[in-house]
Design a protein around this motif. Sequence first.
Motif, mmCIF file in Angstrom:
data_model
loop_
_atom_site.group_PDB
_atom_site.id
_atom_site.type_symbol
_atom_site.label_atom_id
_atom_site.label_comp_id
_atom_site.label_asym_id
_atom_site.label_seq_id
_atom_site.Cartn_x
_atom_site.Cartn_y
_atom_site.Cartn_z
ATOM 1 N N SER A 64 0.801 -1.239 0.000
ATOM 2 C CA SER A 64 0.000 0.000 0.000
ATOM 3 C C SER A 64 0.826 1.278 0.000
ATOM 4 C CB SER A 64 -0.980 0.026 1.179
ATOM 5 O OG SER A 64 -1.841 -1.086 1.132
ATOM 6 N N GLU A 65 2.117 1.194 -0.310
ATOM 7 C CA GLU A 65 2.946 2.400 -0.332
ATOM 8 C C GLU A 65 2.963 3.087 -1.682
ATOM 9 O OE1 GLU A 65 6.818 1.843 1.307
ATOM 10 O OE2 GLU A 65 6.034 1.246 3.256
ATOM 11 N N LEU A 66 2.537 2.390 -2.742
ATOM 12 C CA LEU A 66 2.503 2.980 -4.078
ATOM 13 C C LEU A 66 1.123 2.776 -4.692
ATOM 14 C CD1 LEU A 66 5.854 1.659 -5.584
ATOM 15 C CD2 LEU A 66 5.395 3.978 -4.793
ATOM 16 N N VAL A 67 0.726 3.732 -5.532
ATOM 17 C CA VAL A 67 -0.476 3.575 -6.334
ATOM 18 C C VAL A 67 -0.041 3.639 -7.798
ATOM 19 C CG1 VAL A 67 -2.701 4.551 -6.990
ATOM 20 C CG2 VAL A 67 -1.977 4.660 -4.621
ATOM 21 N N ALA A 68 -0.337 2.589 -8.553
ATOM 22 C CA ALA A 68 -0.093 2.607 -9.992
ATOM 23 C C ALA A 68 -1.263 3.330 -10.635
ATOM 24 C CB ALA A 68 0.013 1.187 -10.528
#
Length: 86
Positions: A64-68
């Motif tokens: 949950s640290e990145l959003v593509a």
Amino acid sequence: ILLPTVESAAAKVTALAFDRTGDLLAAGLSEGTVAVWTNPGGDLTLARTQLSGLIASLLFSGNSELVAIAGRTVSALSYVGPPAVF
């Protein structure tokens, strides 16, 4: 669920995604902004223009640290967390 608004003239929600735990909700807007809220609670943790046009789809990384973020012709990654401690 009622969430705080993102100030954006005439933008429409074009994509939604929850992280795998259900603790974060991301929305992609028609003018290229991505916003992330906590769930439950509705605290806005990120509101950033990522693309110059419509966001077509969103996907959180496993931690949950990145959003593509994918648009019609481009894509990007946005750092989400963990939340800053002040």
